[in-house]
Design a protein around this motif. Structure first.
Motif, PDB file in Angstrom:
ATOM      1  N   CYS A   1      52.290  29.462  39.246  1.00  0.00           N
ATOM      2  CA  CYS A   1      52.657  30.825  39.642  1.00  0.00           C
ATOM      3  C   CYS A   1      51.947  31.859  38.775  1.00  0.00           C
ATOM      4  N   ASP A   2      51.855  31.580  37.478  1.00  0.00           N
ATOM      5  CA  ASP A   2      51.141  32.484  36.569  1.00  0.00           C
ATOM      6  C   ASP A   2      49.667  32.592  36.969  1.00  0.00           C
ATOM      7  N   TRP A   3      49.053  31.446  37.237  1.00  0.00           N
ATOM      8  CA  TRP A   3      47.641  31.443  37.610  1.00  0.00           C
ATOM      9  C   TRP A   3      47.434  32.103  38.969  1.00  0.00           C
ATOM     10  N   ARG A   4      48.373  31.922  39.871  1.00  0.00           N
ATOM     11  CA  ARG A   4      48.281  32.566  41.178  1.00  0.00           C
ATOM     12  C   ARG A   4      48.316  34.081  41.015  1.00  0.00           C
ATOM     13  N   TRP A   5      49.237  34.576  40.153  1.00  0.00           N
ATOM     14  CA  TRP A   5      49.322  36.012  39.869  1.00  0.00           C
ATOM     15  C   TRP A   5      47.980  36.506  39.332  1.00  0.00           C
ATOM     16  N   TYR A   6      47.428  35.796  38.359  1.00  0.00           N
ATOM     17  CA  TYR A   6      46.161  36.191  37.745  1.00  0.00           C
ATOM     18  C   TYR A   6      45.042  36.249  38.786  1.00  0.00           C
ATOM     19  N   GLU A   7      44.938  35.211  39.597  1.00  0.00           N
ATOM     20  CA  GLU A   7      43.882  35.177  40.611  1.00  0.00           C
ATOM     21  C   GLU A   7      44.068  36.282  41.648  1.00  0.00           C
ATOM     22  N   ASP A   8      45.303  36.541  42.047  1.00  0.00           N
ATOM     23  CA  ASP A   8      45.572  37.613  43.011  1.00  0.00           C
ATOM     24  C   ASP A   8      45.209  38.979  42.440  1.00  0.00           C
ATOM     25  N   VAL A   9      45.604  39.225  41.195  1.00  0.00           N
ATOM     26  CA  VAL A   9      45.286  40.510  40.562  1.00  0.00           C
ATOM     27  C   VAL A   9      43.775  40.664  40.412  1.00  0.00           C
ATOM     28  N   ARG A  10      43.120  39.613  39.938  1.00  0.00           N
ATOM     29  CA  ARG A  10      41.660  39.659  39.760  1.00  0.00           C
ATOM     30  C   ARG A  10      40.958  39.896  41.094  1.00  0.00           C
ATOM     31  N   ASP A  11      41.401  39.217  42.158  1.00  0.00           N
ATOM     32  CA  ASP A  11      40.791  39.408  43.479  1.00  0.00           C
ATOM     33  C   ASP A  11      41.022  40.826  44.001  1.00  0.00           C
ATOM     34  N   CYS A  12      42.214  41.335  43.804  1.00  0.00           N
ATOM     35  CA  CYS A  12      42.533  42.696  44.255  1.00  0.00           C
ATOM     36  C   CYS A  12      41.658  43.722  43.538  1.00  0.00           C
ATOM     37  N   ILE A  13      41.531  43.576  42.230  1.00  0.00           N
ATOM     38  CA  ILE A  13      40.693  44.503  41.465  1.00  0.00           C
ATOM     39  C   ILE A  13      39.236  44.351  41.879  1.00  0.00           C
ATOM     40  N   GLY A  14      38.803  43.135  42.149  1.00  0.00           N
ATOM     41  CA  GLY A  14      37.440  42.901  42.625  1.00  0.00           C
ATOM     42  C   GLY A  14      37.174  43.596  43.952  1.00  0.00           C
ATOM     43  N   ARG A  15      38.169  43.600  44.852  1.00  0.00           N
ATOM     44  CA  ARG A  15      38.009  44.323  46.119  1.00  0.00           C
ATOM     45  C   ARG A  15      37.920  45.827  45.884  1.00  0.00           C
ATOM     46  N   CYS A  16      38.666  46.326  44.907  1.00  0.00           N
ATOM     47  CA  CYS A  16      38.583  47.755  44.566  1.00  0.00           C
ATOM     48  C   CYS A  16      37.185  48.088  44.034  1.00  0.00           C
ATOM     49  N   VAL A  17      36.632  47.202  43.206  1.00  0.00           N
ATOM     50  CA  VAL A  17      35.269  47.414  42.696  1.00  0.00           C
ATOM     51  C   VAL A  17      34.298  47.495  43.873  1.00  0.00           C
ATOM     52  N   SER A  18      34.386  46.555  44.798  1.00  0.00           N
ATOM     53  CA  SER A  18      33.482  46.561  45.962  1.00  0.00           C
ATOM     54  C   SER A  18      33.638  47.835  46.780  1.00  0.00           C
ATOM     55  N   LEU A  19      34.885  48.247  47.005  1.00  0.00           N
ATOM     56  CA  LEU A  19      35.154  49.457  47.774  1.00  0.00           C
ATOM     57  C   LEU A  19      34.506  50.678  47.125  1.00  0.00           C
ATOM     58  N   TYR A  20      34.701  50.840  45.812  1.00  0.00           N
ATOM     59  CA  TYR A  20      34.153  52.020  45.147  1.00  0.00           C
ATOM     60  C   TYR A  20      32.647  51.916  44.919  1.00  0.00           C
ATOM     61  N   GLN A  21      32.102  50.708  44.842  1.00  0.00           N
ATOM     62  CA  GLN A  21      30.639  50.573  44.817  1.00  0.00           C
ATOM     63  C   GLN A  21      30.054  51.056  46.136  1.00  0.00           C
ATOM     64  N   ASP A  22      30.692  50.683  47.239  1.00  0.00           N
ATOM     65  CA  ASP A  22      30.231  51.134  48.560  1.00  0.00           C
ATOM     66  C   ASP A  22      30.335  52.654  48.682  1.00  0.00           C
TER      67      ASP A  22
END
Length: 140
Positions: free
Chosen positions: A85-106
């Motif tokens: 569950c801890d690792w799932r939280w970490y991966e979800d947060v990291r993926d969400c932030i990564g999508r934000c990076v892609s959005l603002y790069q675009d």
């Protein structure tokens, strides 16, 4: 109430090595002020959540925030993540932030393209920088 920090306020108060995200749009200000280098993953995440970008922040500020957030959580130690569950939280947060990076790069790339089109739409005389005067022209 949103926390705002100037470079001199936070850096002088901290004696250990720190990091932070300076604001390129406002020299001398932080997007995210420094946090201690040995901070845990949860401390880093909590710190970034305290300094979410304002609604009226520029695309450049938001891009810097999310890029810095992604880099910081990827660099933070993960030994406190004990189970799936801890690792799932970490991966979800990291993926969400990564999508934000892609959005603002675009968005940032679109802003640059829009600015370039605006410059190209100017009459040629306004697009060019005047040449430096020749020595004969300087004499007059």
């Amino acid at each position: 109430m949103r926390a705002v920090a100037r470079f001199t306020d936070d850096v002088s108060a901290m004696s250990e090595p720190t990091t932070g995200i300076p604001n390129a749009d406002k020299p001398g200000w932080w997007i995210v002020p420094p946090w201690p280098v040995p901070a845990s993953l949860h401390e880093v995440a909590s710190h970034f959540l305290r300094f979410l970008p304002r609604d009226d922040a520029s695309v450049t500020e938001k891009l810097a925030y999310y890029q810095g957030y992604l880099t910081a959580i990827e660099a933070a130690p993960t030994q406190e993540l004990k189970d799936r569950c801890d690792w799932r939280w970490y991966e979800d947060v990291r993926d969400c932030i990564g999508r934000c990076v892609s959005l603002y790069q675009d968005k940032h790339a679109a802003d640059i393209q829009r600015a370039n089109r605006s410059v190209r739409s100017l009459p040629p005389a306004l697009r060019t920088t005047p040449a430096a005067p020749t020595p004969q022209e300087q004499a007059f």
